[in-house]
Design a protein around this motif. Sequence first.
Motif, short mmCIF file in Angstrom:
data_model
loop_
_atom_site.label_atom_id
_atom_site.label_comp_id
_atom_site.label_asym_id
_atom_site.label_seq_id
_atom_site.Cartn_x
_atom_site.Cartn_y
_atom_site.Cartn_z
N SER B 189 -50.06 -23.27 -111.02
CA SER B 189 -48.75 -23.77 -110.59
C SER B 189 -47.76 -23.93 -111.72
O SER B 189 -46.63 -24.37 -111.50
CB SER B 189 -48.91 -25.10 -109.86
N GLU B 190 -48.16 -23.59 -112.95
CA GLU B 190 -47.24 -23.75 -114.07
C GLU B 190 -46.21 -22.64 -114.10
O GLU B 190 -46.44 -21.57 -113.55
CB GLU B 190 -48.03 -23.76 -115.38
N THR B 191 -45.15 -22.90 -114.80
CA THR B 191 -44.06 -21.90 -114.84
C THR B 191 -43.86 -21.35 -116.23
O THR B 191 -42.76 -20.93 -116.59
CB THR B 191 -42.74 -22.52 -114.35
N PHE B 192 -44.92 -21.33 -117.04
CA PHE B 192 -44.83 -20.71 -118.35
C PHE B 192 -46.19 -20.17 -118.73
O PHE B 192 -47.21 -20.58 -118.18
CB PHE B 192 -44.33 -21.69 -119.41
N PHE B 193 -46.18 -19.26 -119.68
CA PHE B 193 -47.44 -18.70 -120.16
C PHE B 193 -47.19 -18.07 -121.51
O PHE B 193 -46.15 -17.47 -121.74
CB PHE B 193 -47.97 -17.65 -119.18
N ASN B 194 -48.18 -18.23 -122.41
CA ASN B 194 -48.11 -17.58 -123.72
C ASN B 194 -49.11 -16.44 -123.76
O ASN B 194 -50.30 -16.66 -123.59
CB ASN B 194 -48.44 -18.58 -124.83
N PHE B 195 -48.59 -15.27 -123.96
CA PHE B 195 -49.43 -14.08 -123.95
C PHE B 195 -49.65 -13.61 -125.37
O PHE B 195 -48.70 -13.25 -126.07
CB PHE B 195 -48.75 -12.99 -123.11
N TYR B 196 -50.88 -13.61 -125.81
CA TYR B 196 -51.18 -13.37 -127.22
C TYR B 196 -51.62 -11.95 -127.53
O TYR B 196 -51.62 -11.55 -128.69
CB TYR B 196 -52.29 -14.33 -127.69
N ASN B 197 -52.00 -11.20 -126.54
CA ASN B 197 -52.61 -9.91 -126.84
C ASN B 197 -51.54 -8.84 -127.07
O ASN B 197 -51.46 -7.87 -126.33
CB ASN B 197 -53.54 -9.53 -125.68
N VAL B 198 -50.71 -9.08 -128.09
CA VAL B 198 -49.65 -8.12 -128.36
C VAL B 198 -49.77 -7.63 -129.79
O VAL B 198 -50.33 -8.32 -130.65
CB VAL B 198 -48.25 -8.73 -128.14
N TYR B 199 -49.23 -6.47 -130.01
CA TYR B 199 -49.30 -5.87 -131.33
C TYR B 199 -47.89 -5.55 -131.81
O TYR B 199 -47.02 -5.20 -131.03
CB TYR B 199 -50.15 -4.59 -131.28
N PRO B 200 -47.70 -5.68 -133.10
CA PRO B 200 -46.34 -5.44 -133.62
C PRO B 200 -45.92 -4.00 -133.45
O PRO B 200 -46.72 -3.07 -133.51
CB PRO B 200 -46.46 -5.82 -135.10
N GLY B 201 -44.64 -3.86 -133.24
CA GLY B 201 -44.06 -2.53 -133.11
C GLY B 201 -44.12 -1.96 -131.71
O GLY B 201 -43.63 -0.85 -131.48
N LEU B 202 -44.70 -2.67 -130.76
CA LEU B 202 -44.83 -2.12 -129.40
C LEU B 202 -43.86 -2.80 -128.45
O LEU B 202 -43.46 -3.93 -128.64
CB LEU B 202 -46.26 -2.31 -128.89
N LEU B 203 -43.54 -2.07 -127.38
CA LEU B 203 -42.66 -2.59 -126.34
C LEU B 203 -43.51 -2.99 -125.14
O LEU B 203 -44.38 -2.23 -124.72
CB LEU B 203 -41.66 -1.50 -125.95
N TYR B 204 -43.23 -4.16 -124.60
CA TYR B 204 -44.02 -4.68 -123.48
C TYR B 204 -43.15 -4.93 -122.27
O TYR B 204 -41.96 -5.27 -122.38
CB TYR B 204 -44.74 -5.97 -123.87
#
Lengths: 215, 518
Positions: B189-204
């Motif tokens: 039910s929360e309205t935020f999330f931190n997504f960590y599985n990202v790599y520099p230089g990429l577009l998500y």
Amino acid sequence: PSRRTEILNMHLEPQRNVVYLVAMCRAVPVNDLLDRASQRSDKMHSLSTLLTQEMDSHFPPYGRMQMPRPADCHTSALQTPNDKEQALQVSESDLMSLARSLLQAWVDPLAVLSTSAITLPHPSKSSISSKIQELQEHSKSLGDGLDILSGKMGPSAQAISFLPYTGGTDLGQDRVTILNKFNFLLSCLRRDSHKIDSFLKVLRCRAAKLQPELC
Amino acid sequence: MGIKHLHRNIYLSVCLSVCLSVCLSVCTSAPESPRKFDCRSREKETFSCWWEPGSDGGLPTEYRLFYTQERLREVRECPDYVSAGANSCFFDKKHTSIWAEYTMTVVATNALGNASEEFRITDVMEYVKPDPPVNVTVVVNSSAPSPFLEIRWKSPPDVDVRTGWVTLKYELRVKQNDSKEWKVIDIGSETFFNFYNVYPGLLYMVQVRCKLDHGKWSEWSNTIFAEIPKNHQLEKYFWIFVFVFSLVPFLMAMYIVLLKRNAVKQCLLPPVPGPKIKGLNAHLLKSGRSEDVVNALMGNQNFPPVAAWTEQVEDFLLVSDSDEWLLTDSFASEKNKDIFIIPAGLHLGLEIQRRDLSVDLNTWEKTDDSKEEAKSNFSNMEPINLPVEKHEFLNGEEKSIQPLASTSYVDIQQHPTLTDYSRVKEVNDNTILILNEEEIPHGLDAEEVKSEVSVPDDYSRVKEVNSDVVFLEKGDSADGCCKKKEDHYTDWTNQNKGFCLKMIASGYVDSGPAFSVK
């Protein structure tokens, strides 16, 4: 034909009723108890929703029009709020009483469903059976929790309407009848579990005035 | 009659057929019943239903909806045909009941008739489908140790989440721009999330959706794009890598240098040759025993006095007690005068004219080389630079040296009973000065002169030699030694006799064959 038994006079008391909390001991606070209770009821509603979807995957022999109507559910006699305004006007004790009554009304039918699921002429009967068993467990623990909660809320919260199940232990003789009865019971269960869930969540939100994040 | 009937029949049939054909092309009819009925509730408070009309029969057709509820006995008509669009019915809050069964009847009516169809809504909850979440924001948080996406959103505007009547649950999905698969995450039910599985230089790409009370999922929200900035972490790693890899050989080099520090020292800082006396132990010097020092300085050298003498013709000491001798004695003035022996008994009223002495000193200086030669004959020692205190010995002296007048040797008084020792006050480069008369204890042992010649009584005996003091035993021998100088004067160059004492720069005192001085 449904028998109307008015056991409880519904008093739609104004919202100014204060939840009567008697802190007998330094136990788990009411807010926390209500939170746990609503989590259980949410799980129950989720399970019953999945069950109806699973039943519908195997196309029922009868069309929808010929199914028994929801008015034929054994709990339909109970007067409950049907929209938000009504629900927000019901007192906490009454909400608790309604939830407990509905829960109590499904103890026997769940047992019937459980025994029938084992021999259900349905391809997903094992999955259905395990979900019904889980439902029974949740129902039991939720009932115990609501008993404790209602004890803190006063006598009107502890009153339970008696809603007997008269369907009998046998769902039918032929496959079609069995499946239809099963389907119908599950749809009634889904509606009632949703009512329980909604009432408890309104209760939780109302009791958590100081902690809006619980709403 | 038969033919008339036949003609009428033919006429009627033709008419009918013509009529029918005309009718069929332009005829209208009653409408067909509507098909396909669907409803939707966005917030569990209102709902709308739509139907698909059938054929209208060519005539303007009106559609009306009538419904009954589970609890209501009466039949009601749709309260709002407009808000939800064409062929729709909108049920507002007042007309919406949850957990109640609706039986809808849609009637299509035109001039020629009507048609209706019944639809059943078991539970409005079955048609709950919210709008997608709004205000979806994705912020790249570049803080250490690694960047992540901060995803935030808001519940759909018409859903009331404050009363507990509705429970929204969210689902989020993230995908790289060029990837095919979404990563789906259940939020709760929360309205935020931190997504960590990202790599520099990429577009998500990020999307969010929600569901209400275990109903149907909403549509996905608009896609939000987020690019992770190319961080310089790789560069950081690169430089760390370079640093470590350059550190290793550096450390190795340091280690090697440490191991071979002596060699390196030799190479970088070649040793400056310093004064060094062979056979001289620096530690002995430090210990400070004069005997050791002298031994160290002298080494174990046998100084053959004979050999030395041959070349030391010029090195003997001429002492005169008269100025005249000093001035006129060409030999004395030319040759190297090493030692002045002045009898202690003489209260040295000898006065050496400074000028003369300075002349002598000058000659001495000129003959430094020969001096050094002489020294080197005794030993292979490096020249020791003793300070030439030219004037010092003239300063502050109680007594001064005075050459004996008209004699070329020193008259040494005798003390028959007592052996008289004179202490050499000062010795510098070539000079022994005996200026003071001091009583010297008898108990002193004299170090034998290395020549080990049995010294007859005529000879003066060296009692003790140290770095700067020579103890001389006074006696006839001394007189004898010196007095004979004159006799053998001419034989100096060829003989090594007639020496009283010889003092060389290092302080060594040699007593060679002496002659008596009368």
